[in-house]
Design a protein around this motif. Sequence first.
Motif, short mmCIF file in Angstrom:
data_model
loop_
_atom_site.label_atom_id
_atom_site.label_comp_id
_atom_site.label_asym_id
_atom_site.label_seq_id
_atom_site.Cartn_x
_atom_site.Cartn_y
_atom_site.Cartn_z
N LEU A 91 0.87 -1.17 0.00
CA LEU A 91 0.00 0.00 0.00
C LEU A 91 0.91 1.22 0.00
O LEU A 91 1.63 1.46 0.98
N ILE A 92 0.91 1.97 -1.11
CA ILE A 92 1.88 3.06 -1.26
C ILE A 92 1.30 4.15 -2.16
O ILE A 92 0.62 3.86 -3.13
N ASP A 93 1.58 5.41 -1.82
CA ASP A 93 1.04 6.53 -2.58
C ASP A 93 2.09 7.40 -3.26
O ASP A 93 1.73 8.27 -4.03
N ASP A 94 3.34 7.21 -2.98
CA ASP A 94 4.39 7.96 -3.68
C ASP A 94 4.60 7.32 -5.04
O ASP A 94 4.95 6.14 -5.13
N TRP A 95 4.37 8.08 -6.12
CA TRP A 95 4.28 7.46 -7.44
C TRP A 95 5.57 6.86 -7.96
O TRP A 95 5.56 5.83 -8.60
N ARG A 96 6.71 7.47 -7.71
CA ARG A 96 7.95 6.88 -8.23
C ARG A 96 8.28 5.56 -7.52
O ARG A 96 8.57 4.57 -8.19
N PRO A 97 8.24 5.53 -6.18
CA PRO A 97 8.45 4.24 -5.51
C PRO A 97 7.36 3.21 -5.89
O PRO A 97 7.66 2.02 -6.02
N TYR A 98 6.13 3.67 -6.09
CA TYR A 98 5.03 2.79 -6.52
C TYR A 98 5.42 2.11 -7.84
O TYR A 98 5.31 0.89 -7.97
N VAL A 109 -1.06 -1.08 -4.40
CA VAL A 109 -2.37 -0.42 -4.35
C VAL A 109 -2.16 0.94 -3.73
O VAL A 109 -1.45 1.07 -2.72
N ASN A 110 -2.76 1.97 -4.33
CA ASN A 110 -2.69 3.30 -3.74
C ASN A 110 -4.02 3.62 -3.05
O ASN A 110 -4.99 2.86 -3.16
N ILE A 111 -4.07 4.74 -2.36
CA ILE A 111 -5.26 5.08 -1.59
C ILE A 111 -6.48 5.28 -2.48
O ILE A 111 -7.61 4.96 -2.08
N GLY A 112 -6.27 5.75 -3.69
CA GLY A 112 -7.39 5.91 -4.63
C GLY A 112 -8.02 4.59 -4.99
O GLY A 112 -9.24 4.43 -4.99
N ALA A 113 -7.18 3.60 -5.29
CA ALA A 113 -7.68 2.26 -5.61
C ALA A 113 -8.38 1.65 -4.40
O ALA A 113 -9.40 0.97 -4.54
N TYR A 114 -7.85 1.91 -3.21
CA TYR A 114 -8.48 1.38 -1.99
C TYR A 114 -9.86 2.03 -1.78
O TYR A 114 -10.83 1.35 -1.43
N LEU A 115 -9.96 3.32 -2.02
CA LEU A 115 -11.26 4.00 -1.92
C LEU A 115 -12.26 3.40 -2.91
O LEU A 115 -13.43 3.18 -2.56
N VAL A 116 -11.80 3.12 -4.12
CA VAL A 116 -12.68 2.50 -5.12
C VAL A 116 -13.14 1.13 -4.62
O VAL A 116 -14.33 0.78 -4.74
N GLN A 117 -12.23 0.35 -4.04
CA GLN A 117 -12.61 -0.97 -3.50
C GLN A 117 -13.67 -0.83 -2.41
O GLN A 117 -14.65 -1.59 -2.39
N ARG A 139 -5.40 18.60 -0.75
CA ARG A 139 -4.09 18.39 -0.13
C ARG A 139 -2.97 18.47 -1.15
O ARG A 139 -1.84 18.81 -0.82
N GLY A 140 -3.26 18.08 -2.39
CA GLY A 140 -2.25 18.12 -3.44
C GLY A 140 -1.17 17.07 -3.27
O GLY A 140 -0.07 17.22 -3.81
N THR A 141 -1.46 15.99 -2.55
CA THR A 141 -0.45 14.97 -2.26
C THR A 141 -0.70 13.66 -3.00
O THR A 141 -0.02 12.68 -2.74
N PHE A 142 -1.68 13.66 -3.90
CA PHE A 142 -2.03 12.44 -4.61
C PHE A 142 -1.93 12.71 -6.11
O PHE A 142 -2.42 13.74 -6.59
N ARG A 143 -1.33 11.84 -6.84
CA ARG A 143 -1.07 12.03 -8.26
C ARG A 143 -2.38 12.25 -9.03
O ARG A 143 -3.29 11.42 -8.98
N PRO A 144 -2.49 13.36 -9.75
CA PRO A 144 -3.74 13.68 -10.47
C PRO A 144 -4.21 12.60 -11.44
O PRO A 144 -5.41 12.35 -11.55
N THR A 145 -3.29 11.93 -12.14
CA THR A 145 -3.72 10.89 -13.08
C THR A 145 -4.34 9.71 -12.34
O THR A 145 -5.27 9.08 -12.85
N TRP A 146 -3.84 9.41 -11.13
CA TRP A 146 -4.45 8.35 -10.33
C TRP A 146 -5.85 8.76 -9.88
O TRP A 146 -6.77 7.97 -9.86
N LEU A 147 -5.97 10.02 -9.51
CA LEU A 147 -7.26 10.55 -9.08
C LEU A 147 -8.28 10.44 -10.22
O LEU A 147 -9.41 9.99 -10.01
#
Length: 163
Positions: A91-98, A109-117, A139-147
């Motif tokens: 479970l990770i939200d930093d896009w480069r390490p992801y 899985v990022n937080i966006g995918a978890y919210l969808v689940q 917050r501006g801390t989540f990658r826009p394309t993932w959103l």
Amino acid sequence: MRREATFDSSFWIHAVYLDLVDFLPSDYALICTKAVEKELGRENPTSLRLQELLSGDCVKLGAPQSIKLKLYGDGERAAINLALERQCLLLIDDWRPYEAAQAAGAEVVNIGAYLVQLYDRKHISFERVVSDFAHLTRRGTFRPTWLQAALKLVAEIRQRRMD
């Protein structure tokens, strides 16, 4: 049987901020690395919530035995390597390490995918999932394309329910 999952601090911070932490232990057998615990610090809402779950045995501590991936900060590196070693979910939200973890073979899985689940399983409402995505946007801390991708999935699920 719940699947094992480990997380980095970015995912944990979002989960605490969005009040999703209570869903996680029922979905996953959570493992936190010492490096992530250290990154979260002390006496703040994210670390206090983690300490509460560690003391309640809802989250276990773990450490990778070897280092396959040597990039990024201590927390990301430890979480990625633990996920690779144990073949557990990351479970990770930093896009480069992801992306690096995914390229190395970890399931991520990022937080966006978890919210969808959570929305798909009807654990949270449409209003809640949209509100949570709005919070992430502010917050501006989540990658826009993932959103965008996550919102598209939510719309598809909602449409399917209405058909």
